[in-house]
Design a protein around this motif. Structure first.
Motif, mmCIF file in Angstrom:
data_model
loop_
_atom_site.group_PDB
_atom_site.id
_atom_site.type_symbol
_atom_site.label_atom_id
_atom_site.label_comp_id
_atom_site.label_asym_id
_atom_site.label_seq_id
_atom_site.Cartn_x
_atom_site.Cartn_y
_atom_site.Cartn_z
ATOM 1 N N GLY A 187 0.818 -1.198 0.000
ATOM 2 C CA GLY A 187 0.000 0.000 0.000
ATOM 3 C C GLY A 187 0.854 1.250 0.000
ATOM 4 N N ASN A 188 0.209 2.405 -0.075
ATOM 5 C CA ASN A 188 0.976 3.649 -0.129
ATOM 6 C C ASN A 188 0.912 4.418 1.192
ATOM 7 O OD1 ASN A 188 -1.612 4.587 -0.126
ATOM 8 N ND2 ASN A 188 -1.547 5.514 -2.171
ATOM 9 N N GLY A 189 0.344 3.830 2.220
ATOM 10 C CA GLY A 189 0.301 4.469 3.519
ATOM 11 C C GLY A 189 -0.616 5.667 3.592
ATOM 12 N N GLU A 190 -1.546 5.794 2.685
ATOM 13 C CA GLU A 190 -2.433 6.946 2.613
ATOM 14 C C GLU A 190 -3.431 6.960 3.780
ATOM 15 O OE1 GLU A 190 -5.332 6.998 -0.728
ATOM 16 O OE2 GLU A 190 -3.967 8.508 -1.470
ATOM 17 N N ARG A 191 -3.676 8.135 4.371
ATOM 18 C CA ARG A 191 -4.630 8.275 5.472
ATOM 19 C C ARG A 191 -5.936 8.826 4.920
ATOM 20 N NH1 ARG A 191 -0.330 11.070 7.051
ATOM 21 N NH2 ARG A 191 -1.522 13.007 7.278
ATOM 22 N N LEU A 192 -7.013 8.060 5.077
ATOM 23 C CA LEU A 192 -8.297 8.462 4.511
ATOM 24 C C LEU A 192 -9.324 8.691 5.598
ATOM 25 C CD1 LEU A 192 -8.600 5.917 1.557
ATOM 26 C CD2 LEU A 192 -7.653 8.222 1.511
ATOM 27 N N GLU A 193 -10.175 9.700 5.391
ATOM 28 C CA GLU A 193 -11.321 9.916 6.271
ATOM 29 C C GLU A 193 -12.496 9.045 5.847
ATOM 30 O OE1 GLU A 193 -12.211 14.040 6.210
ATOM 31 O OE2 GLU A 193 -10.501 14.644 7.423
ATOM 32 N N SER A 194 -12.665 8.878 4.541
ATOM 33 C CA SER A 194 -13.777 8.058 4.042
ATOM 34 C C SER A 194 -13.395 7.475 2.696
ATOM 35 C CB SER A 194 -15.055 8.893 3.903
ATOM 36 O OG SER A 194 -14.875 9.921 2.937
ATOM 37 N N ARG A 195 -14.053 6.384 2.361
ATOM 38 C CA ARG A 195 -13.751 5.694 1.107
ATOM 39 C C ARG A 195 -14.961 4.896 0.687
ATOM 40 N NH1 ARG A 195 -8.599 2.318 -0.642
ATOM 41 N NH2 ARG A 195 -9.506 0.710 -1.947
ATOM 42 N N SER A 196 -15.291 4.928 -0.606
ATOM 43 C CA SER A 196 -16.389 4.118 -1.137
ATOM 44 C C SER A 196 -16.003 3.662 -2.539
ATOM 45 C CB SER A 196 -17.699 4.917 -1.182
ATOM 46 O OG SER A 196 -17.574 6.025 -2.069
ATOM 47 N N THR A 197 -16.671 2.613 -3.015
ATOM 48 C CA THR A 197 -16.378 2.070 -4.332
ATOM 49 C C THR A 197 -17.654 1.972 -5.140
ATOM 50 O OG1 THR A 197 -14.571 0.775 -3.413
ATOM 51 C CG2 THR A 197 -15.346 0.144 -5.590
ATOM 52 N N THR A 198 -17.589 2.465 -6.382
ATOM 53 C CA THR A 198 -18.728 2.354 -7.277
ATOM 54 C C THR A 198 -18.216 2.146 -8.689
ATOM 55 O OG1 THR A 198 -20.670 3.504 -8.160
ATOM 56 C CG2 THR A 198 -18.828 4.880 -7.522
#
Length: 536
Positions: A215-226
Motif C-alpha cells: 500500500g501507499n500508507g495513505e490516510r483516509l477519512e472516508s472511502r467508497s467504491t462504485t
C-alpha cells in the motif's frame, strides 16, 4: 402426499444426494462430472448462444450453467418418477426403471470422473463409488412400494445420506489428487530455481515465493467504491501532491495475484511440466520439441511488461491488468524449425483443446509476439496457463492461448476457437481510458486512472468534471514499457462538494481520439467514453 408425489420427491432427493456425492468425491481426481457436463454444453453451444450468455451474465455464466445442469438433473429425476408412478408401474416395471436409471448414473459418473481426472484407474473408480453409495442407500431406504415411514424418518434418511456423502468427501480430500503430478516444475516456482535445476540435473521443487502488493500508507477519512472506481476523502494534512498512487489507482505494474482471469473452461487443465514438452511442427522444415527448462533458459528469453485486456470487458470494467512476464519470441522458436515462404498461419494448440491463429507475417515481423513461461519471476500460476501461454501485446486476451502444447505452422487459413463463434479474427485492442480513483484533499480533487491503446500507445488523456461540457488535459505517467498502459491524473480546485459527472477520453499515438460511440463487447471489444457520477 400421494404415491406419485412421494415417488417424485424420493427420486429428486436421490438425485440431489448424487450431486452432493459427486462434489464431495471430486478432490480424489481433481474435478467432477458436473464440470465435464458443463464443458460439453459450452463446447457444443452455437456461437450466438455462447455470446449471449457472456454478454448477459459475464463471469456468472459458467456458475449459472453448472447450477442449471444440477437443477435439470434433480427435476429430470422427479419427472421420471412422477411419470412412471402416474402410469401405475408394477413392481417388476419399477425394478427395470430403477435398474436402468442406476446403470445410467453409474456410467455417467464413472465417465465424468474419468474425463475430469488424470486417467488413474483407482482414483476415478473410487470417486465413482464414493459418489454413488449415498444416493443408492437413500433409494434403498425410500422404496416407493413400502408404506410411508413418515416425514421424520424420511428427513433422517436424507440427513444420513448427506452425512455419508460428506464422510466420503473427507476421504476423497485426504487422498486428493495434487494440482500437478510428478516432481517437475510447479506453478508459482522461482524461474531461477528452474534454471538451477537444469544445470544441476534435478527437478526437486523449490519453495518459491509469493508476491504481494504494497500500500501507499495513505490516510483516509472516508472511502467508497462504485463501478470499479474508488471515491475517497483524505485526512487533513495529507501530502497535497497526489502522485499516481492515491486510493483506487492500480500499480503501474501489478502481480499475478492482481491479474484478471477469464477462460472458456469450467475446470482448467492440470499440466505436469516435468512431462510437458513444446512441440514445434506443421509446415516447417524440421519439427522438434523443447522441454520446459529448455524454454525457460532459451537464449532469447527476456522479461517484458505487458498489459492485457479481455475482449469481453465492458467500458470501465476490471478485466485489464499489467504484469511482468518472462517470455521467448515465437519467431525465435520457429526459426529453429525453418518456416517456408508459403506459410500462412501460426496456430497455437492448448491442453484444453483451445486453438488460436496468428498470421505468419505478423509473427515474422514482431519480436513481441511471445511464449510466456513466467510472471513475477516465477512460473505461471495454473489459472494463467502453466506451464506456457501465448502473449500478443495490443491484441485482446482471446488471442493469447493458455496451456500451450503445440506451435504449428499452417499453409492454410485456420479458423480459431472464438472466431468460429462470431468474434473478430484480429482482435486489435480499441483505445480505452478508465477512471479508477477520485479523491478530495481539502479544496483539491484528483481524478486518476489508466489508458491503453495497444501498440499505438497513448499520447493524451482528457478529463471532464461536468459531463463532457468542458475538458482539461490530464498528466500522464511514463508507461512502464511500450506494451503497457499509462496511468493518468488530473487535479482541479473544487471547493464545491456536490456531485460531479466525471468523463474521460484518450488519444492514441497516431492522433486518433477514442470513439464516443458506445458498443458492447461482441464482436470486436467494447467502445465508448467511461463516465461516473461521484460525490465528495
Amino acid at each position: 402426499m400421494d404415491g406419485q408425489e412421494r415417488a417424485a420427491v424420493g427420486w429428486a432427493a436421490a438425485a440431489a444426494v448424487w450431486l452432493v456425492g459427486i462434489l464431495a468425491a471430486a478432490p480424489l481426481v481433481g474435478g467432477h462430472p458436473l464440470a465435464v457436463a458443463a464443458q460439453v454444453v459450452i463446447e457444443s453451444a452455437p456461437g450466438a448462444v455462447a455470446t449471449l450468455a457472456i454478454e448477459t451474465l459475464g463471469a456468472a455464466a459458467q456458475p449459472a450453467l453448472m447450477a442449471g445442469i444440477a437443477i435439470a438433473a434433480v427435476a429430470g429425476a422427479a419427472g421420471i418418477a412422477a411419470f412412471a408412478e402416474g402410469y401405475g408401474t408394477t413392481r417388476r416395471q419399477d425394478r427395470y426403471l430403477v435398474t436402468g436409471v442406476s446403470i445410467l448414473a453409474v456410467v455417467l459418473t464413472a465417465a465424468g470422473f474419468r474425463a475430469a481426472g488424470d486417467g488413474v484407474l483407482w482414483r476415478w473408480t473410487a470417486a465413482t463409488a464414493l459418489a454413488l453409495v449415498p444416493p443408492g442407500l437413500l433409494r434403498a431406504l425410500g422404496d416407493p412400494h413400502r408404506p410411508s415411514v413418515g416425514r421424520r424418518r424420511t428427513l433422517r434418511n436424507l440427513g444420513g445420506a448427506v452425512g455419508l456423502a460428506a464422510g466420503g468427501g473427507l476421504v476423497a480430500r485426504s487422498l486428493g489428487r495434487p494440482a500437478t503430478a510428478g516432481d517437475g516444475p510447479q506453478p508459482g516456482e522461482s524461474l531461477d530455481a528452474v534454471a538451477e535445476k537444469r544445470d544441476e540435473g534435478t527437478t526437486t521443487p523449490d519453495s518459491g515465493r509469493t508476491a504481494t502488493p504494497s500500500g501507499n500508507g495513505e490516510r483516509l477519512e472516508s472511502r467508497s467504491t462504485t463501478e470499479n472506481v474508488v471515491v475517497s476523502v483524505a485526512e487533513t494534512g495529507t501530502d497535497p501532491d497526489f502522485g499516481y498512487d492515491f486510493a483506487g489507482m492500480p500499480p503501474a505494474v501489478g502481480t499475478a495475484a492482481d491479474h484478471y482471469v477469464v477462460d472458456k473452461n469450467v475446470s482448467n487443465p492440470s499440466v505436469d511440466a516435468g512431462r510437458w514438452s513444446l512441440s514445434v511442427r506443421g509446415a516447417v522444415e524440421e519439427s522438434y520439441e523443447l522441454s520446459f527448462s529448455d524454454v525457460v533458459t532459451h537464449p532469447e528469453a527476456r522479461d517484458m511488461t505487458v498489459t492485457m485486456a479481455c475482449i469481453s470487458n465492458s467500458v470501465g470494467g476490471d478485466l485489464i491488468s499489467t504484469a511482468e512476464w518472462r517470455a521467448v519470441p515465437v519467431r525465435a522458436l520457429l526459426a529453429e524449425a525453418g518456416v517456408p515462404d508459403a506459410a500462412e498461419d501460426v496456430v497455437t494448440r492448448a491442453a484444453d483443446g483451445y486453438t488460436e491463429a496468428i498470421p505468419w507475417d505478423a509473427v515474422r515481423d514482431r519480436e513481441d509476439i511471445v511464449l510466456a513461461v513466467g510472471i513475477d519471476g516465477e512460473t505461471l500460476p495454473k489459472e494463467h496457463g502453466f506451464p506456457a501461454r501465448l502473449l500478443i501485446p495490443g491484441r485482446y486476451g482471446m488471442k493469447s492461448t493458455k496451456w500451450v502444447e503445440t506451435i504449428e505452422v499452417s499453409a492454410g487459413d485456420h479458423e480459431a476457437y472464438w472466431e468460429a463463434r462470431g468474434w473478430v479474427e484480429e482482435a486489435v485492442v480499441n483505445t480505452l481510458s478508465y477512471v479508477r480513483g477520485v479523491q478530495r484533499r481539502g479544496d483539491r480533487v484528483a481524478v486518476g486512472g489508466v489508458a491503453y491503446a495497444g501498440r499505438r500507445g497513448i499520447d493524451r488523456v482528457e478529463v471532464s468534471l461536468d459531463g463532457g461540457d468542458t475538458w482539461a488535459d490530464a498528466d500522464l505517467e511514463e508507461p512502464p514499457s511500450p506494451h503497457a498502459w499509462r496511468r493518468f491524473r488530473h487535479v482541479a480546485e473544487l471547493p464545491d462538494s456536490g456531485p460531479k459527472d466525471v468523463v474521460v477520453r484518450a488519444t492514441d499515438g497516431t492522433g486518433e481520439r477514442q470513439t464516443r460511440e458506445e458498443s458492447g463487447a461482441h464482436p470486436g471489444g467494447s467502445t465508448g467514453w467511461h463516465s461516473v457520477t461521484v460525490s465528495l
